[in-house]
Motif scaffolding. Structure first.
Motif, PDB file in Angstrom:
ATOM      1  N   THR A 118       1.037  -1.343   0.311  1.00 47.53           N
ATOM      2  CA  THR A 118      -0.604  -0.253  -0.325  1.00 47.53           C
ATOM      3  C   THR A 118       1.238   1.333   0.136  1.00 47.53           C
ATOM      4  N   THR A 119       0.248   2.308  -0.840  1.00 45.23           N
ATOM      5  CA  THR A 119       1.172   3.488  -0.963  1.00 45.23           C
ATOM      6  C   THR A 119       0.208   4.689   0.082  1.00 45.23           C
ATOM      7  N   LYS A 120       0.828   5.485   0.598  1.00 42.90           N
ATOM      8  CA  LYS A 120       0.540   6.526   1.361  1.00 42.90           C
ATOM      9  C   LYS A 120       1.308   8.033   1.478  1.00 42.90           C
ATOM     10  N   ASP A 121       0.107   8.628   1.371  1.00 38.57           N
ATOM     11  CA  ASP A 121       0.860  10.073   1.663  1.00 38.57           C
ATOM     12  C   ASP A 121      -0.020  10.855   2.330  1.00 38.57           C
ATOM     13  N   PRO A 130      -1.600   8.651  -3.478  1.00 36.67           N
ATOM     14  CA  PRO A 130      -0.192   8.300  -4.093  1.00 36.67           C
ATOM     15  C   PRO A 130      -0.876   7.337  -5.550  1.00 36.67           C
ATOM     16  N   ILE A 132      -0.201   3.864  -7.586  1.00 40.69           N
ATOM     17  CA  ILE A 132       0.696   2.494  -7.092  1.00 40.69           C
ATOM     18  C   ILE A 132       0.489   1.679  -9.445  1.00 40.69           C
TER      19      ILE A 132
END
Length: 232
Positions: A118-121, A130, A132
């Motif tokens: 998982t991507t996170k910002d 973000p 992926i």
């Protein structure tokens, strides 16, 4: 002597195993959130947001292993995402403090539900999930937007090309959460884009759900015929 017993024609039909959105529910406060209309092996995602209340760890009925992911309870907005595979046709989720959403998808891989990390910002003043990059075809991209100190129908709006899975706002916890989704037929990179709406302290994340792998044989064409004989 050989005797002709006739012809057997093989006809293979494919079933649609694409990931599909099922249902959603919302709840604010501490208590029980009920998600119905599901079936065993449906993939349930639960998200929470609050201005200054830690959202803790959930329990649920008719649930497999519950994973708590992307949790943050020391800055605004407080938030968390949980997920699990259902084991029945409904689930009662015990939640604590916050604005909560729950929703389910069908045909998510039961052994590896997340295709990639998982991507996170948490930068900026509007949630911006973000990009992926998926590793398999036929994934479902699920993005979350959390915003502090705002509630109401305009606090968050979905980026173009995405469908809203669930949204919750309530002045008691002075924060909003929205989940959105989009099917991605081929492996590659997808960037959900920035949520619209109000501005404040925010966080956002992007999940990629993996579909069910089709193990059906691929070396027999539909309509293939075989001639069968026996001998005496």
């Amino acid at each position: 002597k050989f005797y002709d017993t006739g012809t057997l024609t093989v006809s293979l039909s494919s079933q649609d195993s694409s990931i599909a959105y099922v249902n959603s529910a919302t709840y604010s406060g501490s208590g029980y959130m009920f998600l119905s209309g599901i079936q065993a092996n449906d993939f349930v995602m639960v998200a929470s947001v609050a201005d200054s209340n830690g959202t803790g760890t959930i329990t649920a009925t008719n649930a497999g292993t519950i994973t708590k992911d992307q949790s943050h309870s020391s800055s605004y907005p407080y938030h968390a995402v949980h997920y699990f595979h259902a084991t029945g046709t409904s689930t009662e989720i015990n939640v604590d403090h916050g604005n909560w959403i729950a929703f389910a998808f069908r045909n998510v891989n039961t052994t590896t539900p997340l295709d990639v990390t998982t991507t996170k910002d948490s930068s900026g003043s509007r949630p911006n999930p973000p990009a992926i990059t998926t590793s398999t075809d036929n994934t479902m991209i699920v993005a979350f937007g959390f915003i502090d100190d705002h509630h109401g129908v305009s606090a968050l709006t979905a980026p173009s090309g995405y469908t809203q899975a669930a949204y919750n706002y309530n002045s008691s916890y002075n924060a909003s959460v929205m989940a959105i989704y989009k099917a991605l037929p081929s492996a590659g990179t997808d960037d959900p884009g920035q949520f619209g709406g109000d501005t404040d302290s925010v966080t956002a994340m992007t999940f990629a759900l993996r579909g069910i792998v089709d193990d059906a044989p691929s070396n027999i064409d539909t309509g293939t015929s075989f001639q069968w004989y026996y001998s005496t």
